[in-house]
Write a protein that holds these residues in place. Structure first.
Motif, PDB file in Angstrom:
ATOM      1  N   LYS A   1       1.019  -1.130  -0.246  1.00 48.38           N
ATOM      2  CA  LYS A   1       0.153  -0.054  -0.129  1.00 48.38           C
ATOM      3  C   LYS A   1       0.962   1.265   0.042  1.00 48.38           C
ATOM      4  O   LYS A   1       0.532   2.251   0.688  1.00 48.38           O
ATOM      5  N   GLY A   2       1.766   1.434  -0.907  1.00 47.77           N
ATOM      6  CA  GLY A   2       2.525   2.362  -0.980  1.00 47.77           C
ATOM      7  C   GLY A   2       3.833   2.559  -0.140  1.00 47.77           C
ATOM      8  O   GLY A   2       4.728   3.525  -0.326  1.00 47.77           O
ATOM      9  N   ASN A   3       4.052   1.526   0.546  1.00 47.64           N
ATOM     10  CA  ASN A   3       5.126   1.375   1.650  1.00 47.64           C
ATOM     11  C   ASN A   3       6.095   0.426   1.023  1.00 47.64           C
ATOM     12  O   ASN A   3       5.883  -0.500   0.559  1.00 47.64           O
ATOM     13  N   ILE A   4       7.316   0.730   1.207  1.00 44.43           N
ATOM     14  CA  ILE A   4       8.479  -0.090   0.943  1.00 44.43           C
ATOM     15  C   ILE A   4       9.207  -0.376   2.183  1.00 44.43           C
ATOM     16  O   ILE A   4       9.843   0.342   2.859  1.00 44.43           O
ATOM     17  N   ILE A   5       9.086  -1.629   2.512  1.00 50.65           N
ATOM     18  CA  ILE A   5       9.832  -2.243   3.818  1.00 50.65           C
ATOM     19  C   ILE A   5      11.098  -2.954   3.437  1.00 50.65           C
ATOM     20  O   ILE A   5      10.955  -3.986   2.533  1.00 50.65           O
TER      21      ILE A   5
ATOM     22  N   ASN B   1       1.670   2.230   8.934  1.00 47.93           N
ATOM     23  CA  ASN B   1       0.352   2.633   8.346  1.00 47.93           C
ATOM     24  C   ASN B   1       0.126   2.552   6.969  1.00 47.93           C
ATOM     25  O   ASN B   1       1.137   2.987   6.296  1.00 47.93           O
ATOM     26  N   GLU B   2      -1.184   2.636   6.640  1.00 50.87           N
ATOM     27  CA  GLU B   2      -1.428   3.100   5.271  1.00 50.87           C
ATOM     28  C   GLU B   2      -0.970   4.492   4.744  1.00 50.87           C
ATOM     29  O   GLU B   2      -0.692   4.704   3.657  1.00 50.87           O
ATOM     30  N   ASP B   3      -0.681   5.651   5.640  1.00 51.96           N
ATOM     31  CA  ASP B   3      -0.619   6.745   5.392  1.00 51.96           C
ATOM     32  C   ASP B   3       0.954   7.106   5.354  1.00 51.96           C
ATOM     33  O   ASP B   3       1.486   8.028   5.235  1.00 51.96           O
ATOM     34  N   GLN B   4       1.752   5.810   5.575  1.00 53.71           N
ATOM     35  CA  GLN B   4       3.132   5.763   5.420  1.00 53.71           C
ATOM     36  C   GLN B   4       4.100   6.300   6.767  1.00 53.71           C
ATOM     37  O   GLN B   4       4.967   6.574   6.957  1.00 53.71           O
ATOM     38  N   GLN B   5       2.988   6.444   7.975  1.00 56.51           N
ATOM     39  CA  GLN B   5       3.554   6.739   9.018  1.00 56.51           C
ATOM     40  C   GLN B   5       4.105   5.562   9.732  1.00 56.51           C
ATOM     41  O   GLN B   5       3.538   4.494   9.808  1.00 56.51           O
TER      42      GLN B   5
END
Length: 252
Positions: A71-75, A173-177
């Motif tokens: 969801k837009g995050n890269i881990i 989180n989905e908002d990249q926090q």
């Protein structure tokens, strides 16, 4: 029934109930807390830490060898060998090394690097078992989803010592926090969801409880069947017999 017998039965009833009520309370408390967390949160594994992907063709999971996109995050999970051999027990067949583990989310290093006892050459996600896992957490109350990066921290941990364990959880989180939760074994009662994630991801050296470990002792004929369940029931039966006896005397 003489006064002496009444006094003896009363003392026995109070004794059996007294020695049983607290451990029973702890067992019931663990059941209530676990049921609440199971109803509040939906937890799914993200990586194949149990090495079961080959057993189920329909199973999909990410791999730690490459960046995980969610969801837009890269881990990213990065490891570096410190060159130090981890303490070894008689049951260990493989030699583990003290590895420095760094977590990056969206290109930024999150918090401090941690240490874990891992194989020198990591070839599969299951090599991280008991040290690192990724879970997807959905809060059924507000429908919010997070990725939880659960880590057991090796710093000052002594093999076989449950009470010296520490964990870190990074919530993406989905908002990249990214939010961090850090707690020890002694602090686990204030981190119910955190401990649930630790247990769900097998990041503890032994099975532990939210407030007490009494509910997770190996069952036997004595515990918890005879004690505290049996002793509590005996105390209740004796108390009921006394009540019926006094009621009969009162009616007469």
């Amino acid at each position: 029934m003489t006064r002496k017998k009444i006094f003896l039965i009363t003392m026995m009833s109070l004794f059996f109930i007294g020695v049983s009520i607290y451990p029973l309370f702890l067992i019931i408390q663990e059941m209530v807390l676990d049921r609440y967390l199971n109803s509040r949160y939906k937890i799914e594994e993200v990586i194949d830490v149990w090495n079961t992907r080959h057993q189920n063709a329909d199973q999909y999971s990410y791999e730690l060898a490459s960046p995980i996109q969610w969801k837009g995050n890269i881990i990213e999970v990065l490891t570096r060998d410190t060159g130090v051999v981890a303490p070894k027990s008689r049951l260990d067949n493989d030699t583990l090394h003290v590895m420095q583990v760094t977590i990056k989310v969206n290109g930024r290093e999150q918090s401090f690097p941690t240490q874990a006892w891992l194989p020198q050459n990591i070839t599969k996600d299951s090599d991280y078992l008991s040290w690192l896992n990724l879970l997807k957490v959905k809060d059924n109350k507000n429908n919010m989803e997070q990725i939880a990066i659960v880590q057991r921290i090796a710093d000052n941990w002594q093999r076989g010592d449950t009470t010296s364990q520490k964990w870190r959880i990074l919530y993406v989180n989905e908002d990249q926090q990214v939010n961090e939760e850090l707690f020890s074994y002694l602090e686990r009662g204030d981190h119910l969801l955190g401990l649930k994630l630790v247990l769900s991801s097998s990041q503890s050296s032994s099975w532990i409880g939210y407030k007490s470990d009494i509910a997770y002792r190996l069952p036997s004929i004595f515990f918890p069947l005879l004690y505290p369940t049996g002793t509590f029931l005996i105390g209740l039966v004796l108390a009921l017999l006394l009540y019926l006896r006094f009621r009969k005397l009162k009616c007469n």
